[in-house]
Design an enzyme around this catalytic site. Structure first.
Site, PDB file in Angstrom:
ATOM      1  N   GLY A 107       2.202 -17.526 -62.661  1.00 21.86           N
ATOM      2  CA  GLY A 107       3.102 -18.567 -62.178  1.00 21.86           C
ATOM      3  C   GLY A 107       4.070 -18.034 -61.131  1.00 21.86           C
ATOM      4  O   GLY A 107       5.178 -18.527 -60.993  1.00 21.86           O
ATOM      5  N   ASP A 154       9.109 -22.822 -53.995  1.00 18.44           N
ATOM      6  CA  ASP A 154       8.215 -21.663 -53.927  1.00 18.44           C
ATOM      7  C   ASP A 154       7.779 -21.401 -52.480  1.00 18.44           C
ATOM      8  O   ASP A 154       7.637 -20.258 -52.056  1.00 18.44           O
ATOM      9  CB  ASP A 154       6.999 -21.855 -54.848  1.00 18.44           C
ATOM     10  CG  ASP A 154       6.494 -23.296 -54.888  1.00 18.44           C
ATOM     11  OD1 ASP A 154       6.971 -24.132 -54.070  1.00 18.44           O
ATOM     12  OD2 ASP A 154       5.626 -23.604 -55.712  1.00 18.44           O
TER      13      ASP A 154
HETATM   14  O1  PMV Z   1       5.830 -23.506 -62.649  1.00 21.05           O
HETATM   15  P1  PMV Z   1       6.321 -23.069 -61.336  1.00 21.05           P
HETATM   16  O2  PMV Z   1       6.711 -21.620 -61.332  1.00 21.05           O
HETATM   17  O3  PMV Z   1       5.457 -23.452 -60.193  1.00 21.05           O
HETATM   18  O4  PMV Z   1       7.718 -23.800 -61.098  1.00 21.05           O
HETATM   19  C1  PMV Z   1       7.884 -25.176 -61.127  1.00 21.05           C
HETATM   20  C2  PMV Z   1       9.341 -25.481 -60.940  1.00 21.05           C
HETATM   21  C3  PMV Z   1       9.679 -26.955 -61.011  1.00 21.05           C
HETATM   22  O5  PMV Z   1      11.072 -27.090 -60.742  1.00 21.05           O
HETATM   23  C4  PMV Z   1       9.418 -27.489 -62.398  1.00 21.05           C
HETATM   24  C5  PMV Z   1       8.862 -27.753 -60.006  1.00 21.05           C
HETATM   25  C6  PMV Z   1       9.267 -27.591 -58.569  1.00 21.05           C
HETATM   26  O6  PMV Z   1       8.417 -27.805 -57.705  1.00 21.05           O
HETATM   27  O7  PMV Z   1      10.446 -27.278 -58.284  1.00 21.05           O
END
Ligand code: PMV
Length: 321
Positions: A107, A154
């Site tokens: 993740g 991200d």
């Molecule tokens: O699960 P990950 O590491 O891709 O994180 C998702 C984080 C959220 O806030 C739940 C979704 C987002 O796009 O910000």
């Protein structure tokens, strides 16, 4: 033939998980586990993709088929290429090879990082100068085209690197001055399904808007105060904000028994704070452990987690060749 190589970092969400999808700020840091993309032009109209980390070896299509459905492991790279060609009115046959320093299971944001790398590599290949914001916008569009949901935090971490204050869709992207974040990362061994969890929280927001918006507003206040703590190195205070955020995420229903076990173990071993990182349901937890890193790492392993060594706040996307 000209060959371009680009790399971009993975990420960890520090505070503001889920709330950031709904217009609140979050804090995200780039980690020293990188994705890379090597790309070269070819004379015919074929695009060949080699992505051994996701089980694709020699997947080949015509440029005209970019708009069609492709296997999961090829989707981000091929949609990034399609969007780049459309946006910049370019076209070329391509050889593409991707490589990951880390497992897609953690993740750490491999899909966003590979998308950013692909667009940056294409810009280099065609001699186009893109600003970070232009690169972010096209990469974020690509991620949304495929996933339909997501804040883009991200993508921002992959582009800018460092540790960022980030608001949904890149409305605010502000690098923070953070030195020596004493972070320990524990992998639960369970792969989380981010899209499902984001949709589930979205449904709850529709059903219980007052309760869920209240949770998001409290998370936003923790992000605001936490950003100041981080810039001043007040780790004990920042740790408390991690704990408070974890409590709110548990109320949202996105924690899991595996995450809870590793989080409790880290706290008992002296962590200043611990929480899930990202969507929840599995993936990784993070703990802040100033002067207690070894104890906290041992406790996470004893509780059944796998410690993943990370350096935080690393450089964003960069050209390697
Ligand atoms: O699960 P990950 O590491 O891709 O994180 C998702 C984080 C959220 O806030 C739940 C979704 C987002 O796009 O910000």
């Amino acid at each position: 033939m000209v060959m371009v190589k680009v790399s971009a970092p993975g990420k960890l969400m520090l505070l503001g998980d889920h709330a950031v999808v709904h217009g609140r700020p979050c804090l995200v840091t780039a980690v020293n586990h990188r994705m890379s993309v090597e790309l070269a032009g070819r004379k015919d109209n074929r695009i060949a993709l080699c992505a051994p980390d996701v089980g694709l070896d020699g997947y080949e299509i015509d440029i005209a088929d970019l708009t069609k459905e492709h296997p999961k492991g090829a989707r981000f790279v091929l949609t990034a290429i399609k969007n780049f060609f459309e946006k910049h009115d370019k076209s070329s046959g391509l050889e593409v090879r991707t490589r990951s320093d880390f497992s897609a299971e953690f993740g750490f944001g491999s899909s966003s990082a590979v998308t950013v790398c692909t667009i940056k590599a294409l810009a280099e290949l065609f001699g186009l100068k893109l600003t970070n914001k232009e690169l972010f916008d096209l990469a974020y569009k690509t991620v949304l085209d495929i996933q339909g949901v997501g804040s883009g935090f991200d993508v921002a971490a992959a582009v800018w690197g460092g540790t960022l204050w980030f608001v949904t869709g890149g409305k605010e992207i502000r690098p923070l001055k953070v030195a020596g974040l004493p972070l320990v990362v524990g992998y639960t061994g369970v792969k989380a399904d981010t899209t499902t969890l984001v949709r589930m929280v979205g449904e709850r927001l529709k059903r219980e808007p007052v309760l869920i918006n209240g949770i998001f507003d409290r998370m936003a206040a923790l992000v605001r105060a936490g950003a100041a703590d981080m810039e001043r190195g007040r780790w004990t205070d920042f740790g408390k904000k991690m704990d408070a955020t974890q409590e709110l995420l548990a109320k949202l229903g996105v924690s899991s028994p595996e995450l809870n076990r590793l989080i409790s173990a880290a706290r008992e071993a002296g962590a200043a704070g611990a929480k899930l990182s990202g969507a929840g349901g599995g993936d990784c937890m993070i703990a802040l452990a100033p002067n207690r890193e070894e104890d906290v790492k041992a406790a996470i392993e004893t509780a059944g987690g796998t410690v993943i060594p990370v350096r935080t706040g690393v450089e964003g996307v960069r050209t390697e060749l």
